[in-house]
Design a protein around this motif. Structure first.
Motif, PDB file in Angstrom:
ATOM      1  N   VAL A 188       0.824  -1.203   0.000  1.00 22.53           N
ATOM      2  CA  VAL A 188       0.000   0.000   0.000  1.00 22.53           C
ATOM      3  C   VAL A 188       0.860   1.256   0.000  1.00 22.53           C
ATOM      4  CG1 VAL A 188      -1.764   1.285   1.291  1.00 22.53           C
ATOM      5  CG2 VAL A 188      -1.861  -1.217   1.185  1.00 22.53           C
ATOM      6  N   VAL A 189       0.580   2.144  -0.969  1.00 23.37           N
ATOM      7  CA  VAL A 189       1.284   3.418  -1.086  1.00 23.37           C
ATOM      8  C   VAL A 189       0.248   4.536  -1.035  1.00 23.37           C
ATOM      9  CG1 VAL A 189       2.811   4.852  -2.485  1.00 23.37           C
ATOM     10  CG2 VAL A 189       3.057   2.350  -2.532  1.00 23.37           C
ATOM     11  N   LEU A 190       0.377   5.403  -0.040  1.00 27.39           N
ATOM     12  CA  LEU A 190      -0.527   6.531   0.090  1.00 27.39           C
ATOM     13  C   LEU A 190       0.003   7.694  -0.742  1.00 27.39           C
ATOM     14  CD1 LEU A 190      -1.126   6.529   3.958  1.00 27.39           C
ATOM     15  CD2 LEU A 190      -2.359   5.266   2.178  1.00 27.39           C
ATOM     16  N   LEU A 191      -0.869   8.304  -1.530  1.00 24.43           N
ATOM     17  CA  LEU A 191      -0.491   9.535  -2.220  1.00 24.43           C
ATOM     18  C   LEU A 191      -0.736  10.660  -1.217  1.00 24.43           C
ATOM     19  CD1 LEU A 191      -1.871   8.836  -5.790  1.00 24.43           C
ATOM     20  CD2 LEU A 191       0.435   8.574  -4.925  1.00 24.43           C
ATOM     21  N   ASP A 192       0.364  11.159  -0.681  1.00 21.66           N
ATOM     22  CA  ASP A 192       0.309  12.055   0.467  1.00 21.66           C
ATOM     23  C   ASP A 192       1.371  13.135   0.300  1.00 21.66           C
ATOM     24  OD1 ASP A 192       1.374  12.732   3.386  1.00 21.66           O
ATOM     25  OD2 ASP A 192      -0.670  11.993   3.608  1.00 21.66           O
ATOM     26  N   GLU A 193       1.014  14.357   0.599  1.00 25.21           N
ATOM     27  CA  GLU A 193       1.946  15.480   0.405  1.00 25.21           C
ATOM     28  C   GLU A 193       3.224  15.364   1.231  1.00 25.21           C
ATOM     29  OE1 GLU A 193      -0.337  18.445   3.581  1.00 25.21           O
ATOM     30  OE2 GLU A 193      -0.451  18.833   1.432  1.00 25.21           O
ATOM     31  N   LYS A 194       3.205  14.546   2.271  1.00 26.67           N
ATOM     32  CA  LYS A 194       4.397  14.379   3.108  1.00 26.67           C
ATOM     33  C   LYS A 194       5.247  13.176   2.676  1.00 26.67           C
ATOM     34  CE  LYS A 194       1.546  15.864   6.887  1.00 26.67           C
ATOM     35  NZ  LYS A 194       0.329  15.168   6.573  1.00 26.67           N
TER      36      LYS A 194
ATOM     37  N   PRO B 177     -10.725  14.728   1.339  1.00 22.42           N
ATOM     38  CA  PRO B 177     -10.238  16.110   1.379  1.00 22.42           C
ATOM     39  C   PRO B 177      -9.366  16.445   2.587  1.00 22.42           C
ATOM     40  CG  PRO B 177     -12.602  16.016   1.807  1.00 22.42           C
ATOM     41  CD  PRO B 177     -12.182  14.648   1.388  1.00 22.42           C
ATOM     42  N   TYR B 178      -9.454  15.665   3.648  1.00 20.89           N
ATOM     43  CA  TYR B 178      -8.671  15.970   4.858  1.00 20.89           C
ATOM     44  C   TYR B 178      -7.504  15.017   5.070  1.00 20.89           C
ATOM     45  CZ  TYR B 178     -12.766  18.818   5.637  1.00 20.89           C
ATOM     46  OH  TYR B 178     -13.777  19.724   5.482  1.00 20.89           O
ATOM     47  N   GLY B 179      -7.229  14.193   4.067  1.00 19.25           N
ATOM     48  CA  GLY B 179      -6.104  13.278   4.199  1.00 19.25           C
ATOM     49  C   GLY B 179      -6.532  11.945   4.784  1.00 19.25           C
ATOM     50  N   PHE B 180      -5.580  11.301   5.459  1.00 20.61           N
ATOM     51  CA  PHE B 180      -5.795   9.941   5.946  1.00 20.61           C
ATOM     52  C   PHE B 180      -5.857   9.878   7.467  1.00 20.61           C
ATOM     53  CE2 PHE B 180      -3.454   9.434   1.926  1.00 20.61           C
ATOM     54  CZ  PHE B 180      -4.339   8.631   1.238  1.00 20.61           C
ATOM     55  N   ASP B 181      -6.632   8.942   7.958  1.00 22.81           N
ATOM     56  CA  ASP B 181      -6.693   8.616   9.369  1.00 22.81           C
ATOM     57  C   ASP B 181      -5.409   7.878   9.767  1.00 22.81           C
ATOM     58  OD1 ASP B 181      -8.553   8.254  11.817  1.00 22.81           O
ATOM     59  OD2 ASP B 181      -7.862   6.203  11.439  1.00 22.81           O
ATOM     60  N   ALA B 182      -5.061   7.934  11.036  1.00 23.13           N
ATOM     61  CA  ALA B 182      -3.846   7.275  11.533  1.00 23.13           C
ATOM     62  C   ALA B 182      -3.836   5.780  11.217  1.00 23.13           C
ATOM     63  CB  ALA B 182      -3.705   7.508  13.031  1.00 23.13           C
ATOM     64  N   THR B 183      -5.001   5.137  11.206  1.00 23.30           N
ATOM     65  CA  THR B 183      -5.045   3.694  10.938  1.00 23.30           C
ATOM     66  C   THR B 183      -4.617   3.374   9.503  1.00 23.30           C
ATOM     67  OG1 THR B 183      -7.402   3.820  10.366  1.00 23.30           O
ATOM     68  CG2 THR B 183      -6.851   3.235  12.644  1.00 23.30           C
TER      69      THR B 183
ATOM     70  N   LEU C  80       3.207  13.431  -5.154  1.00 22.50           N
ATOM     71  CA  LEU C  80       3.353  13.747  -6.569  1.00 22.50           C
ATOM     72  C   LEU C  80       4.003  15.115  -6.746  1.00 22.50           C
ATOM     73  CD1 LEU C  80      -0.005  12.476  -8.117  1.00 22.50           C
ATOM     74  CD2 LEU C  80       2.240  11.386  -8.154  1.00 22.50           C
ATOM     75  N   SER C  81       3.852  15.961  -5.750  1.00 20.87           N
ATOM     76  CA  SER C  81       4.418  17.299  -5.788  1.00 20.87           C
ATOM     77  C   SER C  81       4.314  17.890  -4.393  1.00 20.87           C
ATOM     78  CB  SER C  81       3.622  18.173  -6.767  1.00 20.87           C
ATOM     79  OG  SER C  81       4.007  19.521  -6.674  1.00 20.87           O
ATOM     80  N   ARG C  82       5.075  18.934  -4.144  1.00 19.84           N
ATOM     81  CA  ARG C  82       4.906  19.650  -2.882  1.00 19.84           C
ATOM     82  C   ARG C  82       3.726  20.612  -2.971  1.00 19.84           C
ATOM     83  NH1 ARG C  82      10.770  21.695  -1.552  1.00 19.84           N
ATOM     84  NH2 ARG C  82       9.557  23.019  -0.171  1.00 19.84           N
ATOM     85  N   MET C  83       3.226  20.823  -4.187  1.00 16.27           N
ATOM     86  CA  MET C  83       2.044  21.666  -4.382  1.00 16.27           C
ATOM     87  C   MET C  83       0.795  20.868  -4.024  1.00 16.27           C
ATOM     88  SD  MET C  83       2.743  23.395  -8.048  1.00 16.27           S
ATOM     89  CE  MET C  83       3.879  24.723  -8.243  1.00 16.27           C
ATOM     90  N   THR C  84      -0.281  21.579  -3.765  1.00 13.36           N
ATOM     91  CA  THR C  84      -1.560  20.944  -3.476  1.00 13.36           C
ATOM     92  C   THR C  84      -2.410  20.961  -4.739  1.00 13.36           C
ATOM     93  OG1 THR C  84      -1.459  21.697  -1.195  1.00 13.36           O
ATOM     94  CG2 THR C  84      -3.620  21.035  -2.017  1.00 13.36           C
TER      95      THR C  84
END
Length: 157
Positions: free
Chosen positions: A70-76, A107-113, A124-128
């Protein structure tokens, strides 16, 4: 190797749908890509951001198997060039990865789980970008990665 793009919500804009379909069609020559759109939550005005993320996490986690990478597409997440992303995909294909699942959250990202279940995070980028645009950018980069792996002329350096 099967690749899955798991998303929260549907793509609504026709021009984005058309772009996604274009690259999904091209990707059929290289890999099996499955796009799974989870339904958007209803009545979210009564929920906090954390409650929304928790409910989305339940939907996401139900779709995953224990063997999925599993790979999350996440700004961090880690940032790759297109060539580095191609190398990442190639290593997963050569290795024992049977199912590579990329997830675009709500829209608010992912839960800790969901973070705990993930094997990696990718930015994908540091931009939103809007969640709809991210889908198009991701499938284009996936197509680009496979064209790089195969040494085809789509990508120029």
């Amino acid at each position: 190797m099967k690749i899955v793009l798991l998303t929260v919500g549907k793509t609504e804009d026709a021009y984005i749908k058309d772009g996604i379909e274009k690259f999904v069609k091209r990707l059929k020559h290289y890999t099996k890509l499955e796009i799974v759109d989870l339904p958007e939550l209803k009545n979210t005005k009564a929920l906090t951001q954390e409650q929304q993320k928790t409910k989305e996490a339940e939907l996401i986690l139900k779709k995953l198997s224990t063997t999925d990478h599993v790979v999350l597409l996440d700004e961090k997440g880690m940032e790759f060039s297109s060539v580095q992303f191609a190398d990442y995909i190639d290593k997963k294909a050569i290795g024992s990865t049977q199912s590579l699942v990329f997830i675009i959250g709500g829209p608010y990202g992912f839960d800790a789980t969901v973070y705990q279940r993930a094997n990696a995070q990718l930015a994908l980028s540091r931009m939103t970008f809007s969640h709809q645009m991210v889908r198009l950018f991701f499938v284009e980069q996936l197509y680009r990665a496979f064209s790089i792996i195969k040494g085809e002329p789509y990508h120029h350096q």
